[in-house]
Design an enzyme around this catalytic site. Sequence first.
Site, mmCIF file in Angstrom:
data_model
loop_
_atom_site.group_PDB
_atom_site.id
_atom_site.type_symbol
_atom_site.label_atom_id
_atom_site.label_comp_id
_atom_site.label_asym_id
_atom_site.label_seq_id
_atom_site.Cartn_x
_atom_site.Cartn_y
_atom_site.Cartn_z
ATOM 1 N N ALA A 161 19.729 82.044 -37.529
ATOM 2 C CA ALA A 161 19.951 83.697 -38.003
ATOM 3 C C ALA A 161 18.316 84.978 -37.945
ATOM 4 C CB ALA A 161 20.044 82.918 -39.375
ATOM 5 N N CYS A 175 20.819 77.835 -46.097
ATOM 6 C CA CYS A 175 22.306 78.347 -45.568
ATOM 7 C C CYS A 175 23.677 77.495 -46.935
ATOM 8 C CB CYS A 175 21.866 78.830 -44.564
ATOM 9 S SG CYS A 175 20.416 79.745 -44.161
#
Length: 337
Positions: free
Chosen positions: A39, A188
């Site tokens: 990310a 996450c």
Amino acid sequence: MAAERFADRYSRQVRFAPIGAAGQARLRAARVAVVGVGALGTVVAEQLARAGVGLLRLIDRDFVEPSNLNRQSLYDEADARACLPKAVAAARRLALINAEVALEPLVAEVGPRTVERLLAGVDLVLDGGDSFRLRHLVNEACCRARIPWVYGACVGAYGCSLPIIPGQGPCLACLQDVLPDAGDTPTCDTAGIIAPAAHLVAAWQVAEAIKLLTGAAPRRELWACDLWAGRFQRLALADARDPACRACGERADFPHLSAPADPTVVLCGREAVQVTRPQPCDLAALAVRVQAALANDHLVRWHDGVAQLTAFSDGRVVVQGVATPEAARALVDRWLG
Ligand SMILES: [Zn+2]
């Protein structure tokens, strides 16, 4: 064929007075490692490539999955379908964005035995990692080699970042009481993540990277924000260095670098275990032997009842669908001896 050079490629950045032509030349000469191309790492790497950093080393052990596509901006559906390693897929995409950048994709595990080799020779490290275990390894390697690095973390809609300059301020280990503890933080995989939060943190990281590479003074504060709730926090940390720190203090003993490499790692939230075997793997031979469901130059995947095994050339095998490290280890031993 030589890369086409666009004369005005960096003109808007050079016109930005704090960078100028001199700063651009320093970016061109810079060598930067991005640890974890997920990310944060994809956004960081793209911005640094567009900015004209001379060399980008992209380090990641994982392959592209459909669940990455909501935020990991260098990847597309074809990468996920082909199970390309992230480092390889990122380098392919970045080469299309800026052919002037030298790219070093490394499909590798960042561990106590590998981290110093993986980071050797760079001027700056950008953190795109997903665990405190990994960050402490990067921190100790950077403290020992006196390489500045930019910490960044993001989960849910929350993110934070801090430039760390060994010897000139606190390192990650100095701040253990300030930052969340490894082990009890959401990831996450467990708490989810939204792209805008990751892109915000990556932008903070790249701004500091460009400052450091062009000789400007970095910020001496931790910045954090909850983008959903609209809460921003700035924490002054210039005086937070711990003289007795085990990573950057006078008598540093680097506990994470000297820890034994763990052959099995539970990949949190993914119901997967990574087993690292001591020897590299001949993927072509393995693909034939296991009648692989999927094989490319970088990995081989096959199924064993409910479990799915993915082997990499460096000796790692990711086992998905098992409950314990012992079960994963037994499965890997059964298939690979
Ligand atoms: Zn320290």
